[in-house]
Scaffold this motif. Sequence first.
Motif, PDB file in Angstrom:
ATOM      1  N   ALA A  68       0.831  -1.208   0.000  1.00  0.00           N
ATOM      2  CA  ALA A  68       0.000   0.000   0.000  1.00  0.00           C
ATOM      3  C   ALA A  68       0.869   1.262   0.000  1.00  0.00           C
ATOM      4  CB  ALA A  68      -0.949   0.004   1.192  1.00  0.00           C
ATOM      5  N   ALA A  69       1.913   1.274   0.812  1.00  0.00           N
ATOM      6  CA  ALA A  69       2.808   2.430   0.869  1.00  0.00           C
ATOM      7  C   ALA A  69       3.573   2.593  -0.441  1.00  0.00           C
ATOM      8  CB  ALA A  69       3.774   2.299   2.042  1.00  0.00           C
ATOM      9  N   LYS A  71       2.489   1.885  -3.434  1.00  0.00           N
ATOM     10  CA  LYS A  71       1.565   2.523  -4.379  1.00  0.00           C
ATOM     11  C   LYS A  71       1.385   4.001  -4.040  1.00  0.00           C
ATOM     12  CE  LYS A  71      -1.125  -1.576  -5.548  1.00  0.00           C
ATOM     13  NZ  LYS A  71      -2.444  -2.201  -5.501  1.00  0.00           N
ATOM     14  N   GLU A  72       1.170   4.298  -2.766  1.00  0.00           N
ATOM     15  CA  GLU A  72       0.866   5.666  -2.337  1.00  0.00           C
ATOM     16  C   GLU A  72       2.082   6.587  -2.389  1.00  0.00           C
ATOM     17  OE1 GLU A  72      -0.250   7.720   1.845  1.00  0.00           O
ATOM     18  OE2 GLU A  72      -1.543   6.039   1.246  1.00  0.00           O
ATOM     19  N   GLN A  73       3.254   6.086  -2.021  1.00  0.00           N
ATOM     20  CA  GLN A  73       4.433   6.940  -1.896  1.00  0.00           C
ATOM     21  C   GLN A  73       5.360   6.915  -3.109  1.00  0.00           C
ATOM     22  OE1 GLN A  73       6.466   6.166   1.849  1.00  0.00           O
ATOM     23  NE2 GLN A  73       4.507   5.795   2.873  1.00  0.00           N
ATOM     24  N   HIS A  76       2.038   6.070  -7.504  1.00  0.00           N
ATOM     25  CA  HIS A  76       1.112   7.144  -7.904  1.00  0.00           C
ATOM     26  C   HIS A  76       1.802   8.499  -8.053  1.00  0.00           C
ATOM     27  CE1 HIS A  76      -2.278   4.382  -6.318  1.00  0.00           C
ATOM     28  NE2 HIS A  76      -1.996   4.119  -7.568  1.00  0.00           N
ATOM     29  N   PRO A  77       2.697   8.895  -7.124  1.00  0.00           N
ATOM     30  CA  PRO A  77       3.390  10.174  -7.329  1.00  0.00           C
ATOM     31  C   PRO A  77       4.282  10.171  -8.578  1.00  0.00           C
ATOM     32  CG  PRO A  77       3.534   9.525  -5.027  1.00  0.00           C
ATOM     33  CD  PRO A  77       2.948   8.359  -5.767  1.00  0.00           C
TER      34      PRO A  77
END
Length: 176
Positions: A68-69, A71-73, A76-77
């Motif tokens: 999850a991190a 993807k998020e960190q 996606h950025p």
Amino acid sequence: MKPAQHQVCLLLGSNIAPDKNLPLCTRLLSTLLDVTRVSSVWESPAVGSDGPDFLNAALLAYTGLDAAALKEQVIHPLEAQLGRVRTVDKNSPRTIDIDLILFDGQQVDAMLWQYAYRALPVAELLPEYRSETGALLKDAADILARSMRIRLRTDVTIGPVPAAPREAEWPDGDAR
């Protein structure tokens, strides 16, 4: 204490300036992850749209982040940094698409076994990877490669740590 290192397999795709965006994405990912191997680059028609052909490649890397991190960190950025615009049409042309395919050997992306443009690059890196039923990814990739137009692009490379390139066949049986 150093955080646990997780092995990840990412699939990169682009059909807007892909010969520029795939190598750039790999270089940027190398600053955020420990990239250990990259696949060859494969060209195939866009799925679900009439857009330009896609170039796809896979890479293996290590990270201390959980899925999850990651993807998020990272994912996606980085997609946003490279100009990815998400629209209602999930099959629209894009500068970059980064998909998490495997995390610590566990399949995260259900479409891995459905499309040659996913299976071939990943099979270069992990040919002995098996499905829940025991099927080998390299065998599935070979079958899928015969069912769609796909070709190896030796003129485009994405990084300094290539896997051994594979031959693929077009549906007409000619090796490319």
